[in-house]
Design an enzyme around this catalytic site. Structure first.
Site, PDB file in Angstrom:
ATOM      1  N   ASP A 196       1.012  -1.257   0.046  1.00 41.62           N
ATOM      2  CA  ASP A 196       0.106  -0.064  -0.141  1.00 41.62           C
ATOM      3  C   ASP A 196       0.864   1.162   0.068  1.00 41.62           C
ATOM      4  O   ASP A 196       1.604   1.619   1.087  1.00 41.62           O
ATOM      5  CB  ASP A 196      -0.843  -0.196   1.376  1.00 41.62           C
ATOM      6  CG  ASP A 196      -1.912   1.202   1.350  1.00 41.62           C
ATOM      7  OD1 ASP A 196      -2.751   1.523   0.214  1.00 41.62           O
ATOM      8  OD2 ASP A 196      -1.657   2.231   2.028  1.00 41.62           O
ATOM      9  N   GLU A 280      -1.633  -1.359  -5.880  1.00 40.60           N
ATOM     10  CA  GLU A 280      -2.605  -0.691  -6.426  1.00 40.60           C
ATOM     11  C   GLU A 280      -2.214   0.018  -7.769  1.00 40.60           C
ATOM     12  O   GLU A 280      -1.049   0.732  -7.994  1.00 40.60           O
ATOM     13  CB  GLU A 280      -3.007   0.353  -5.516  1.00 40.60           C
ATOM     14  CG  GLU A 280      -3.850  -0.283  -4.495  1.00 40.60           C
ATOM     15  CD  GLU A 280      -4.471   0.657  -3.588  1.00 40.60           C
ATOM     16  OE1 GLU A 280      -5.629   1.004  -3.608  1.00 40.60           O
ATOM     17  OE2 GLU A 280      -3.672   1.456  -2.929  1.00 40.60           O
ATOM     18  N   ASP A 361      -3.336   1.670   6.842  1.00 40.39           N
ATOM     19  CA  ASP A 361      -2.311   1.214   5.913  1.00 40.39           C
ATOM     20  C   ASP A 361      -2.088  -0.322   5.939  1.00 40.39           C
ATOM     21  O   ASP A 361      -2.196  -0.823   4.919  1.00 40.39           O
ATOM     22  CB  ASP A 361      -1.004   1.998   5.732  1.00 40.39           C
ATOM     23  CG  ASP A 361      -1.583   3.571   5.993  1.00 40.39           C
ATOM     24  OD1 ASP A 361      -2.362   3.969   5.119  1.00 40.39           O
ATOM     25  OD2 ASP A 361      -0.536   4.407   6.458  1.00 40.39           O
TER      26      ASP A 361
END
Length: 407
Positions: A196, A280, A361
């Protein structure tokens, strides 16, 4: 796969003069090629072929008084400049047709001697070589001193000499890597990880590891402001302004180099320790239009993901990019219940269904790993990011013991 290995050059005064001539001649040939095409377009005539331009702009031009100095540099440099012009037009037309990925490209423009970056390229038929003493011998330039930071893993196919905005010289070698040697150099592992990316921490991993954000630009802002202020006070066209401009360029180069080194070391470490990696697919261009633009650019997320892509392709790892709209920060990684959106100020939250207390997170990193399918499956699937171009600087042997480095 083709990769670029860059090394610092230290030419002496005479060699710098010869390189300046080569940069200038390559620039003139490129501009002549663009001008010839533009004249043909305005006249409604077909574009001249590459062979016609080579004969007219190089062979015949050397016999004229106005272009006789083209013979002072290697002919390969001039031919490669013509090829660069052809490539620029091909990319422009492909962009117009919509067959080229990425942002739209404009028509090739004329180069200037004041451009921040000057470069020339030597292919194998230019008879350049690396001498026994470790110098780079270039035709009509001489044997240039090189700072070898690592060995080359294979024989280079070409070398590009670059002068950047800070006045530094680099030699960029194109290397064709050996897939079998790369696989042997980095054996398979059972590790999988979800990442992340953020601003408070550069990256939080699904195993709970938090990697701090170096914030290279933020830390150097005071120095950058001072050098920029000194530059703005110098008279345009003066020698002092040239010195001040180089000072600003060197300060920015230090920031960029430090960021690139950090990203290379971190990406190589993650690739070497994990067989599967999930990240991501962030819209950096969109985030850069917000009030966090400077921090987003300072983080270097796009460069980091690009490094993970080509290193995963090179070493046989699996890299999975999940959709940017996946609610990784809203879903409980324990029970899977969607708890809803939360403002960025909320760094910890408790799941209303199972009562688990989550670090925002860390929870997102676990959900990234699950969304990629790495949490329950073996990670031996092939990676399919498409063709991998030659990177400007490849991580090479950073992060590996000396005994495992490629000879």
């Amino acid at each position: 796969m083709q990769l670029r290995y860059s090394f610092r050059l230290y030419p002496d005064t005479g060699q710098q003069t010869a390189l300046a001539k080569a940069f200038g001649c390559a620039r003139v040939v490129f501009n002549d090629a663009v001008r010839a095409r533009e004249d043909a377009r305005k006249a409604g005539q077909p574009f001249p072929t590459a062979g016609h331009l080579s004969r007219k702009l190089i062979t015949e031009a050397k016999r004229t008084v106005g272009r006789s100095w083209l013979g002072e540099v290697s002919a390969v440099v001039l031919q490669q400049s013509l090829r660069d012009a052809e490539t620029a037009y091909r990319n422009f037309f492909a962009s117009l047709r919509g067959t080229r990925k990425g942002p739209k490209l404009g028509a090739p423009r004329f180069k200037s001697r004041k451009d921040n970056r000057q470069s020339i390229r030597f292919t194998a038929n230019a008879r350049w070589n690396i001498t026994g003493s470790g110098r780079l011998s270039l035709p009509k330039i001489g044997a240039v001193k090189v700072k070898w930071s690592r060995p080359l893993p294979a024989v280079p196919t070409s070398v590009t000499v670059v002068k950047d905005a800070a006045g530094r010289f680099f030699a960029s070698f194109v290397i064709d890597t050996d897939p079998a040697a790369d696989r042997a150099r980095m054996p398979e592992t059972d590790g999988t990880i979800g990442i992340d990316l953020g601003l408070t921490h550069f990256a939080v991993l699904s195993d709970g590891t938090k990697i701090g954000s170096p914030r290279f630009l933020r830390r150097a802002e005071k120095k950058l402001k001072k050098t920029q202020r000194e530059l703005s006070r110098k008279q345009k066209g003066s020698k002092n302004r040239t010195k001040a401009r180089l000072k600003v360029a060197r300060a920015h180069a230090q920031v960029a180099d430090a960021r690139r080194e950090f990203l290379h070391q971190l990406s190589t470490k993650l690739i070497s320790e994990n067989q599967g990696i999930a990240v991501e697919d962030l819209s950096v261009a969109g985030l850069a239009r917000t009030r966090l633009a400077k921090s987003v650019h300072d983080a270097g997320w796009s460069a980091f993901i690009s490094m993970l892509e080509y290193k995963a392709e090179r070493y046989g790892r699996t890299l999975v990019k999940i959709g940017r709209f996946t609610p990784t920060s809203q879903v409980c990684s324990t029970c899977g219940v969607k708890d809803g959106p939360k403002p960025l100020s909320v760094r910890e939250w408790t799941c209303s269904a199972c009562g688990t207390v989550h670090d925002r997170d860390h929870n997102a990193a676990i959900n990234v790993k699950k969304a990629a399918g790495l949490a329950v499956s073996a990670c031996g699937a092939p990676v399919g990011p498409g063709a991998i171009p030659a990177q400007r600087e490849e991580a090479g042997s950073h992060g590996f013991p000396a005994g495992n480095r490629a000879a």
